[in-house]
Scaffold this motif. Sequence first.
Motif, short mmCIF file in Angstrom:
data_model
loop_
_atom_site.label_atom_id
_atom_site.label_comp_id
_atom_site.label_asym_id
_atom_site.label_seq_id
_atom_site.Cartn_x
_atom_site.Cartn_y
_atom_site.Cartn_z
N MET A 1 24.97 92.65 -22.10
CA MET A 1 23.82 91.89 -21.69
C MET A 1 22.54 92.61 -22.09
N ASP A 3 18.89 92.44 -21.37
CA ASP A 3 17.88 91.80 -20.55
C ASP A 3 16.53 92.49 -20.75
N VAL A 75 30.43 86.67 -17.49
CA VAL A 75 29.29 85.96 -16.95
C VAL A 75 29.25 84.54 -17.53
N VAL A 77 26.95 80.96 -17.19
CA VAL A 77 25.81 80.24 -16.65
C VAL A 77 26.33 79.09 -15.81
N ILE A 94 24.10 81.57 -11.38
CA ILE A 94 23.78 82.38 -12.56
C ILE A 94 23.01 81.51 -13.57
N ASN A 95 21.88 82.03 -14.02
CA ASN A 95 21.03 81.37 -15.01
C ASN A 95 20.81 82.32 -16.18
N HIS A 96 20.40 81.77 -17.31
CA HIS A 96 20.04 82.62 -18.45
C HIS A 96 18.97 81.92 -19.27
N TYR A 102 19.77 87.32 -17.99
CA TYR A 102 20.53 86.72 -16.89
C TYR A 102 19.78 86.97 -15.59
N TYR A 103 19.72 85.93 -14.77
CA TYR A 103 19.12 86.05 -13.46
C TYR A 103 19.83 85.09 -12.51
#
Length: 182
Positions: A1, A3, A75, A77, A94-96, A102-103
């Motif tokens: 990831m 980020d 992970v 989304v 989970i969002n991206h 990713y958040y």
Amino acid sequence: MSDPVMKDLPEAVLTHYQRVYEASMKALPMSNHRLSVDLFGWQDFGEIGHLGVLITPWFISLLVQPQAGLLGDSVKVGQVVPLTFPSGQYEFLINHQPSLGYYLTCALVSETRPIESQEVALLLAQQMLAYLFEPMQAVKSKPAARSNLEQKIQQAEDQLDKPVSRRALFGLRDAPVPHQQG
């Protein structure tokens, strides 16, 4: 990831959601134009990561930038992740976004139109964060001393509990009802 750097995330969140508002949400009747995009109370929460309350004209959510490794390798989304806080366990989605990485989000308010001002939204965010970090027993036994703004929040919450007609949902509250010809 890969980020964004943690210190840059609050600004990236504000920029992203302001762009979404301007491009997609501003013209929709579900948006409360008295509210603006804000990220309140951004703080480090140890093993979980950084978190704050994301205020937009169309929703208010807890937002978590997870620590590396919190989500594991698989992970997806849209997947729901339970996170535990002193007040209890909550489900986060989970969002991206490329600009955010990713958040996680946990919906707090999905109907913002009853919220009277940005000031009320910020107070609501402050109280939600305070309750999040209080042990469950303390949250249940909180005294009922309330300020004028707290009363406005309660009024807004009471409005959220009322059913909404389709006409009101689409901003047609005062529009004349079309005559049906039969």
